[in-house]
Design a protein around this motif. Structure first.
Motif, mmCIF file in Angstrom:
data_model
loop_
_atom_site.group_PDB
_atom_site.id
_atom_site.type_symbol
_atom_site.label_atom_id
_atom_site.label_comp_id
_atom_site.label_asym_id
_atom_site.label_seq_id
_atom_site.Cartn_x
_atom_site.Cartn_y
_atom_site.Cartn_z
ATOM 1 N N LEU A 4 0.672 -1.531 0.055
ATOM 2 C CA LEU A 4 0.249 0.330 0.113
ATOM 3 C C LEU A 4 0.495 1.020 0.157
ATOM 4 O O LEU A 4 0.825 2.329 -0.688
ATOM 5 N N TYR A 5 2.196 1.314 0.622
ATOM 6 C CA TYR A 5 2.588 2.346 0.623
ATOM 7 C C TYR A 5 3.939 2.744 -0.873
ATOM 8 O O TYR A 5 3.287 3.884 -0.983
ATOM 9 N N TYR A 6 3.912 1.693 -1.990
ATOM 10 C CA TYR A 6 4.372 1.755 -2.203
ATOM 11 C C TYR A 6 3.370 2.100 -3.971
ATOM 12 O O TYR A 6 3.740 3.426 -3.782
ATOM 13 N N ARG A 7 2.824 1.691 -3.567
ATOM 14 C CA ARG A 7 1.173 2.325 -3.905
ATOM 15 C C ARG A 7 1.266 4.055 -4.342
ATOM 16 O O ARG A 7 0.695 4.796 -5.155
ATOM 17 N N PHE A 8 1.031 4.211 -2.825
ATOM 18 C CA PHE A 8 0.983 5.362 -3.084
ATOM 19 C C PHE A 8 2.369 6.007 -2.971
ATOM 20 O O PHE A 8 1.739 7.377 -3.397
ATOM 21 N N VAL A 9 3.272 5.535 -2.647
ATOM 22 C CA VAL A 9 4.096 6.670 -3.505
ATOM 23 C C VAL A 9 4.386 6.846 -5.052
ATOM 24 O O VAL A 9 4.291 8.011 -5.707
ATOM 25 N N TYR A 10 3.534 5.517 -5.329
ATOM 26 C CA TYR A 10 3.792 5.385 -6.918
ATOM 27 C C TYR A 10 2.224 6.407 -7.638
ATOM 28 O O TYR A 10 3.063 7.903 -8.128
ATOM 29 N N TRP A 11 1.535 6.356 -6.615
ATOM 30 C CA TRP A 11 0.244 7.517 -7.254
ATOM 31 C C TRP A 11 0.741 8.954 -7.184
ATOM 32 O O TRP A 11 0.329 10.731 -7.542
ATOM 33 N N ARG A 12 1.542 9.275 -6.390
ATOM 34 C CA ARG A 12 2.057 10.941 -5.850
ATOM 35 C C ARG A 12 2.901 11.255 -7.360
ATOM 36 O O ARG A 12 2.942 12.568 -7.411
ATOM 37 N N ARG A 13 3.840 10.187 -7.582
ATOM 38 C CA ARG A 13 4.825 10.965 -8.428
ATOM 39 C C ARG A 13 3.919 10.974 -9.565
ATOM 40 O O ARG A 13 4.021 11.860 -10.195
ATOM 41 N N ARG A 14 2.640 10.053 -9.717
ATOM 42 C CA ARG A 14 2.177 10.528 -11.025
ATOM 43 C C ARG A 14 1.194 11.504 -10.942
ATOM 44 O O ARG A 14 1.151 12.385 -11.659
ATOM 45 N N LEU A 15 0.354 11.620 -9.261
ATOM 46 C CA LEU A 15 0.300 13.423 -9.380
ATOM 47 C C LEU A 15 0.953 14.707 -9.806
ATOM 48 O O LEU A 15 0.902 15.292 -10.442
ATOM 49 N N VAL A 51 -6.949 8.593 -7.974
ATOM 50 C CA VAL A 51 -6.104 7.557 -7.070
ATOM 51 C C VAL A 51 -6.077 7.868 -5.844
ATOM 52 O O VAL A 51 -6.002 7.386 -4.735
ATOM 53 N N PHE A 52 -5.074 8.519 -5.955
ATOM 54 C CA PHE A 52 -4.373 9.393 -4.529
ATOM 55 C C PHE A 52 -5.884 9.434 -3.512
ATOM 56 O O PHE A 52 -6.232 9.276 -1.672
ATOM 57 N N ALA A 53 -7.211 9.944 -3.772
ATOM 58 C CA ALA A 53 -7.403 10.591 -2.970
ATOM 59 C C ALA A 53 -8.588 9.243 -2.331
ATOM 60 O O ALA A 53 -8.813 8.901 -1.210
ATOM 61 N N VAL A 54 -9.168 7.609 -3.392
ATOM 62 C CA VAL A 54 -9.889 7.084 -2.659
ATOM 63 C C VAL A 54 -8.188 6.118 -2.128
ATOM 64 O O VAL A 54 -9.092 5.393 -0.900
ATOM 65 N N ILE A 55 -7.342 6.243 -2.149
ATOM 66 C CA ILE A 55 -6.315 5.672 -1.689
ATOM 67 C C ILE A 55 -6.446 5.782 0.336
ATOM 68 O O ILE A 55 -6.685 5.483 1.470
ATOM 69 N N VAL A 56 -6.330 7.511 0.544
ATOM 70 C CA VAL A 56 -6.273 8.522 1.329
ATOM 71 C C VAL A 56 -7.462 7.771 1.648
ATOM 72 O O VAL A 56 -8.109 7.698 2.762
ATOM 73 N N ALA A 57 -8.918 7.772 1.610
ATOM 74 C CA ALA A 57 -9.976 7.375 2.722
ATOM 75 C C ALA A 57 -9.911 6.381 3.072
ATOM 76 O O ALA A 57 -10.368 5.817 3.383
ATOM 77 N N ILE A 58 -9.629 4.865 1.885
ATOM 78 C CA ILE A 58 -9.627 3.675 2.280
ATOM 79 C C ILE A 58 -8.415 3.584 3.516
ATOM 80 O O ILE A 58 -9.181 3.694 4.900
ATOM 81 N N VAL A 59 -7.249 4.139 3.523
ATOM 82 C CA VAL A 59 -6.741 4.648 5.085
ATOM 83 C C VAL A 59 -7.648 4.894 6.063
ATOM 84 O O VAL A 59 -7.094 4.037 7.207
ATOM 85 N N LEU A 60 -8.441 5.929 5.763
ATOM 86 C CA LEU A 60 -8.933 6.956 6.721
ATOM 87 C C LEU A 60 -9.785 6.002 7.616
ATOM 88 O O LEU A 60 -10.473 6.009 8.143
ATOM 89 N N VAL A 61 -10.781 5.090 6.363
ATOM 90 C CA VAL A 61 -12.096 4.384 6.476
ATOM 91 C C VAL A 61 -11.602 3.332 7.541
ATOM 92 O O VAL A 61 -12.066 2.703 8.721
ATOM 93 N N VAL A 62 -10.210 2.360 7.434
ATOM 94 C CA VAL A 62 -9.875 1.439 7.994
ATOM 95 C C VAL A 62 -9.085 1.404 9.045
ATOM 96 O O VAL A 62 -9.695 1.117 10.479
#
Length: 76
Positions: A4-15, A51-62
């Motif tokens: 999940l962390y690496y996906r977060f970094v990947y999408w942050r770079r794409r952003l 995608v970044f917003a969805v990842i953040v929302a999932i982390v917050l809900v979990v």
């Protein structure tokens, strides 16, 4: 969790890459085609933000569910 962390970094770079201006076409296209290309380009450039917003929302809900905030007041 590492995945999940690496996906977060990947999408942050794409952003970050999507914020930079894209190079223009070599020859001008007709007005109708230009509008269509502009819509496609903006949708493609905003996808990392979604995608970044969805990842953040999932982390917050979990984290909310794991913290026990949804279970009501504590018994003591």
């Amino acid at each position: 969790m590492t995945k999940l962390y690496y996906r977060f970094v990947y999408w942050r770079r794409r952003l970050g890459r999507s914020v930079r201006p894209a190079p223009g076409p070599s020859r001008p296209a007709p007005a109708r085609v230009q509008r269509l290309l502009a819509v496609k380009r903006s949708a493609y450039r905003l996808r990392p933000l979604y995608v970044f917003a969805v990842i953040v929302a999932i982390v917050l809900v979990v984290s909310y569910l794991l913290a026990g905030a949804g279970r009501g007041p504590l018994p003591y």
